[in-house]
Each structure stands twice: as C-alpha cells, then as structure tokens.
Design a protein around this motif. Structure first.
Motif, PDB file in Angstrom:
ATOM      1  N   VAL A  81      19.487  -0.690  14.388  1.00 26.42           N
ATOM      2  CA  VAL A  81      20.386  -1.714  14.911  1.00 26.42           C
ATOM      3  C   VAL A  81      19.866  -2.145  16.276  1.00 26.42           C
ATOM      4  N   SER A  82      19.504  -3.421  16.382  1.00 23.83           N
ATOM      5  CA  SER A  82      19.086  -3.987  17.668  1.00 23.83           C
ATOM      6  C   SER A  82      20.136  -5.003  18.109  1.00 23.83           C
ATOM      7  N   GLY A  83      19.958  -5.527  19.305  1.00 24.04           N
ATOM      8  CA  GLY A  83      20.888  -6.535  19.799  1.00 24.04           C
ATOM      9  C   GLY A  83      22.235  -5.978  20.212  1.00 24.04           C
ATOM     10  N   VAL A  84      22.273  -4.677  20.539  1.00 25.07           N
ATOM     11  CA  VAL A  84      23.496  -4.050  21.040  1.00 25.07           C
ATOM     12  C   VAL A  84      23.167  -3.384  22.375  1.00 25.07           C
ATOM     13  N   THR A  85      24.190  -3.156  23.189  1.00 26.75           N
ATOM     14  CA  THR A  85      23.944  -2.551  24.498  1.00 26.75           C
ATOM     15  C   THR A  85      24.019  -1.029  24.482  1.00 26.75           C
ATOM     16  N   ALA A  86      24.760  -0.472  23.534  1.00 20.43           N
ATOM     17  CA  ALA A  86      24.907   0.983  23.475  1.00 20.43           C
ATOM     18  C   ALA A  86      25.211   1.420  22.050  1.00 20.43           C
ATOM     19  N   LYS A  87      24.733   2.626  21.731  1.00 25.10           N
ATOM     20  CA  LYS A  87      24.993   3.265  20.438  1.00 25.10           C
ATOM     21  C   LYS A  87      25.550   4.646  20.754  1.00 25.10           C
ATOM     22  N   VAL A  88      26.713   4.975  20.172  1.00 26.35           N
ATOM     23  CA  VAL A  88      27.389   6.221  20.505  1.00 26.35           C
ATOM     24  C   VAL A  88      27.778   6.966  19.232  1.00 26.35           C
ATOM     25  N   ASN A  89      27.464   8.258  19.190  1.00 26.49           N
ATOM     26  CA  ASN A  89      27.933   9.126  18.121  1.00 26.49           C
ATOM     27  C   ASN A  89      29.407   9.384  18.396  1.00 26.49           C
TER      28      ASN A  89
END
Length: 151
Positions: A81-89
């Motif tokens: 997943v691109s184009g996002v500012t953060a990825k969180v579990n």
C-alpha cells in the motif's frame, strides 16, 4: 506475487479480494533460538533439538508467537500500500495454531482482504490469513489481523 494499491480508494476497492500467497520462508532453528532469546522463552520443545526429538512433536518447534510475528513480513509480500502517511498494526480478532512448525519447515501466507472500514483519518482493514506449512495437512496459524492506514 504482490498486489500494489495507491491510496485509500484503491484499498477500499479491494475489499473481499483474495490476496494470493507469499513466497515460502524457512523457519530455521537459528530463528527459533533468536526468538527465544528475544522473548525469554527457552522451553526445551523450542531450543533443545536433542531432547525435542523425544518430545511430543518429534522435533523442535517454533513458538506460536514466532509464527504469528512472521505474518507481517509475509503480508507485505502479498499487499503493498503506497500513497498513505502511516501504516499501523491495530491488533487481531482471532488466532489459532492448528499445527506446530518444526524447525526447518517452510511456511507461507495465504490472505484475503475481508473488509475495509473507514476510521477517522483513514481506513481499517481486516485480513483473513492462513499460515500454511509446506507439505502439511493443517495450517500453522489461522488468524484475522487488523491494520490501519492513514491518509
């Protein structure tokens, strides 16, 4: 093979989709020992190959939580997943360990994007994952993982 999406709208459009499978990775005795050191869980069924040969599984086995922790690197192989500012579990809804992973076994992830729900500032996804054991009759883990992606 990996699916790549750019942004939350493309991620939303994938809801309900099969994500395919990751590559196979080997769960070596060295990896098991390193996990034991990191978690202070040195139970002999994991770290003593000689004694484990006569134990309930006939070989040393990976910790269930080691198998679970490998979900993240395997998941990133099936969905980028691109184009996002953060990825969180964000957590897990359910986890089961139907079969042990013996030292030296190969595992991979089969995943399905069960749902995508809006949350403040982004989306939360639920992924149904099955960690398969090469040549095994039962999976090593069956789980539903929750992650959040922020715009």
């Amino acid at each position: 093979m990996s699916i790549t999406v750019n942004g939350l709208d493309e991620l939303r459009a994938l809801a309900g989709s099969d994500l395919g499978t990751s590559r196979w990775i080997t769960v070596s005795q060295d990896r098991i020992n390193t996990f034991a050191d990191a978690t202070d869980d040195h139970q002999w069924i994991h770290t003593d190959p000689e004694k484990a040969q006569t134990g309930p599984f006939g070989a040393p086995i990976a910790h269930g939580y080691l198998t679970l922790s490998l979900f993240i690197p395997l998941f990133t192989e099936v969905l980028q997943v691109s184009g996002v500012t953060a990825k969180v579990n964000y957590g897990l809804n359910k986890v089961r360990f139907p079969a042990p992973v013996k030292a030296g076994a190969r595992i991979r992830l089969a995943g399905r994007l069960a749902s995508v729900e809006d949350v403040p500032g982004g989306v939360q996804i639920a992924v149904d994952g099955t960690v398969e054991i090469d040549g095994g009759d039962k999976p090593a883990a069956v789980l539903q993982s929750l992650s959040r992606f922020y715009a």
